[in-house]
Write an enzyme that holds these catalytic residues in place. Structure first.
Site, PDB file in Angstrom:
ATOM      1  N   ARG A 107       4.703 -12.915   9.885  1.00  0.00           N
ATOM      2  CA  ARG A 107       5.421 -11.697   9.545  1.00  0.00           C
ATOM      3  C   ARG A 107       6.724 -11.622  10.329  1.00  0.00           C
ATOM      4  NH1 ARG A 107       1.652  -7.774   9.135  1.00  0.00           N
ATOM      5  NH2 ARG A 107       3.058  -6.034   9.390  1.00  0.00           N
ATOM      6  N   LYS A 145       4.244   1.276   9.681  1.00  0.00           N
ATOM      7  CA  LYS A 145       4.418   2.455   8.833  1.00  0.00           C
ATOM      8  C   LYS A 145       3.823   3.683   9.491  1.00  0.00           C
ATOM      9  CE  LYS A 145       3.046   0.183   4.949  1.00  0.00           C
ATOM     10  NZ  LYS A 145       2.433   0.070   3.625  1.00  0.00           N
ATOM     11  N   GLU A 187       0.878  -1.172   0.000  1.00  0.00           N
ATOM     12  CA  GLU A 187       0.000   0.000   0.000  1.00  0.00           C
ATOM     13  C   GLU A 187       0.919   1.227   0.000  1.00  0.00           C
ATOM     14  OE1 GLU A 187      -3.598   1.984   2.602  1.00  0.00           O
ATOM     15  OE2 GLU A 187      -2.841   0.020   3.178  1.00  0.00           O
TER      16      GLU A 187
END
Ligand code: ATP
Ligand code: MG
Length: 546
Positions: free
Chosen positions: A257, A267, A31
């Site tokens: 992850r 982020k 994204e």
């Protein structure tokens, strides 16, 4: 490296064997709402790794279905970071390129009686959703006719309704044990300008609807994502099936992850640090972003190596930051040229040396081919104050009164006198060069155990060195908020005197400052003032047993 396969490779192997899939096709779908970080490197290595291992393909697809948070700056940084890591995508795509297709898919579902327009507020939808133990309640709008749904959906698209007034919901199963299957919202009204499509749309698809359509449309065979999406997989499968994409349908596979100790992987929080000016930008050398890590001097190859070594698993865990540093150190030990720098200079006058010569000094004895550089040498040099002891402890092999030491790549010197000031502090050493002791041609007969770095006083350059530490202090029990763990002293700027050869260094060139650590030239350097960032220390603190 062992030949054992990870679970993703096992799935792919079996799909190839059964003939379900003939060519492996993966994608990396960031994204564009921030810069990529070390966690993304893992996903990149897996997706592009499958492309490499199976002679397949991998697309870069920007997941830009959310118009309000995204920015073209992020698109550019993501592209350049992926190239830097060493990967080449097949197609470059944007989820927003599919808005027409997604809209058509939504219309198809409506026509099949599998989607309906609802006037419920987000809150009402939440309240009727039920719980893990209780079925949800059907929406009062669930049984609208196909004609009415079509008319309302087109009106949503045409800007008739304000934000939030209506949504399109998939009609699946309000009693499903999986909450994601209880008539999820797949389209919403949002009057926002999109960085790619401008004002063309005021309805936007939800991620869970958009992603499977993008994958299926591109012919992705294995859609690899992180574990949080495991519960979304039934919806993923439902979307590709009900939208009637051709076989083979893409298959979602989840992996754990990457988490690294003392490392921020959000982020949102990284953006906050940038916005609040707590760091110099997204590519601050302390940032765990790929552009920060790059500026910090971590080689791309070392990051790929790290991702390979930690492997792929289905169980969440945390990798020690020192393990990453140890991969970087291994790489630099092979690849970085050795140079000399002195952080705390102590002047040494070589009383019997009248010459002025250029010594030829080896760059890296670990390199595949040996190379040499010229280092000027004259009668006045600097050594590091820590390499001299007025009152040496036992077994002290560096310089001491009436002692010998070898200057790296130069001569053996003997300390004749330590000059002190009124407080007893050493201000200068007066030494003599041992005749016939030049490195490589030494026939002096004197054996010395210590070799120290030095710089030539007349020609050395004053540099600035950034000593770097983690942006977070060690985790303390109960303190989970990054704000409370922010380390205000993560960067310390200190002066150093470095050898003249470094004047020709370029930004991103990496060096070992002999006996000190690894450093990289920063792009903030000016022609007469080099700036170095500390990459890693020489000593490995990684302890696999920990
Ligand atoms: P954020 O929630 O901070 O925006 P994200 O994880 O949603 O981050 P994306 O841009 O959506 O970020 O991620 C792109 C790809 O990278 C996704 O497939 C995602 O699963 C993967 N990814 C992100 N973080 C990690 C991580 N820490 N370890 C492994 N893969 C990750
Ligand atoms: Mg995301």
């Amino acid at each position: 490296m062992s030949e054992s396969k990870n679970f993703i490779e096992e799935i792919i192997d079996s799909d190839l064997q059964s003939g379900k899939v003939t060519q492996v096709y993966t994608r990396f779908p960031p994204e564009p709402n921030g810069y990529l970080h070390i966690g993304h490197a893992k996903s990149l290595c897996i997706n592009f790794g499958m492309k490499a291992k199976y002679g397949g393909k991998c697309n870069l697809r920007f997941d830009d279905t959310n118009p309000s948070k995204e920015d073209a700056e992020y698109v550019e940084s993501i592209k350049s970071d992926i190239k830097w890591l060493g990967f080449t995508w097949d197609k470059l795509l944007f989820a927003s390129d599919y808005f027409d297709i997604m809209f058509d898919c939504a219309v198809k579902l409506i026509k099949k009686g599998l989607a309906y327009v609802s006037d419920e507020t987000a809150e009402e939808i939440r309240q009727r959703r039920g719980t893990l133990y209780e079925a949800g309640t059907e929406s009062p709008f669930r049984n609208r006719s196909v004609e009415e749904n079509l008319k309302l959906f087109y009106e949503m698209r045409d800007g008739v309704y304000p934000d939030g007034a209506k949504v399109l919901r998939a009609k699946i199963d309000m009693a499903s044990p999986n909450l994601n299957m209880r008539d999820p919202v797949i389209y919403r009204v949002l009057h926002a300008t999109h960085h790619n499509t401008g004002d063309k749309w005021c309805v936007y698809p939800m991620y869970d609807f958009a992603h499977p359509i993008e994958d299926a449309h591109e012919g992705i065979t294995h859609s690899i994502c992180t574990l949080e999406f495991e519960d979304h997989r039934p919806l993923y499968d439902w979307v590709v099936r009900e939208c009637e994409f051709p076989e083979p349908l893409p298959q979602q596979i989840e992996f754990a992850r990457l988490n690294v100790t003392n490392t921020i992987m959000s982020k949102r929080y990284l953006k906050k640090l940038v916005d609040e000016g707590k760091v110099m930008g997204w590519d601050d050398p302390r940032m765990p972003t790929l552009s920060g890590i790059r500026r910090r001097g971590y080689p791309a190859e070392a990051i790929r190596d790290f991702c390979e070594r930690i492997g792929v698993s289905k169980a969440n865990s945390e990798v020690q930051e020192s393990y990453l540093q140890s991969c970087v150190r291994d790489n630099l030990n092979r690849t970085a040229n050795r140079v000399m720098a002195v952080f705390d200079p102590l002047k040494v006058t070589l009383t019997n040396y009248r010459g002025n010569e250029e010594l030829s000094v080896e760059n890296n004895s670990n390199a595949e081919t040996l190379t040499f550089r010229k280092v000027p040498f004259s009668g006045e040099i600097y050594i590091d104050r820590s390499d001299f002891a007025l009152v040496p402890p036992p077994k002290y092999y560096r310089l001491k009164p009436d002692g010998y030491v070898r200057l790296k790549g130069a001569y053996i010197i003997h300390c004749d006198e330590a000059v002190t000031d009124g407080d007893g502090r050493v201000t200068e050493l007066r030494c003599s060069v041992v005749p016939n002791s030049k490195s490589g041609e030494d026939v002096s007969g004197i054996k010395v155990k210590g070799v120290i770095q030095w710089v030539d006083a007349a020609t050395c350059i004053d540099a600035e060195v950034r000593k770097l530490q983690s942006l977070l202090t060690d985790a303390v029990d109960g303190v989970t908020d990054f704000n409370e763990r922010f380390n205000p002293d993560s960067m310390q700027v200190v002066p150093a005197k470095v050898e003249r050869s470094l004047l020709s260094a370029k930004a991103e060139d990496r060096f070992q400052f002999m006996r000190v650590g690894y450093y990289v030239l920063d792009r903030d350097s000016t022609p007469d003032k080099p700036i170095f960032n500390e990459i890693v220390s020489l000593k490995d603190s990684f302890n696999p047993a920990k």
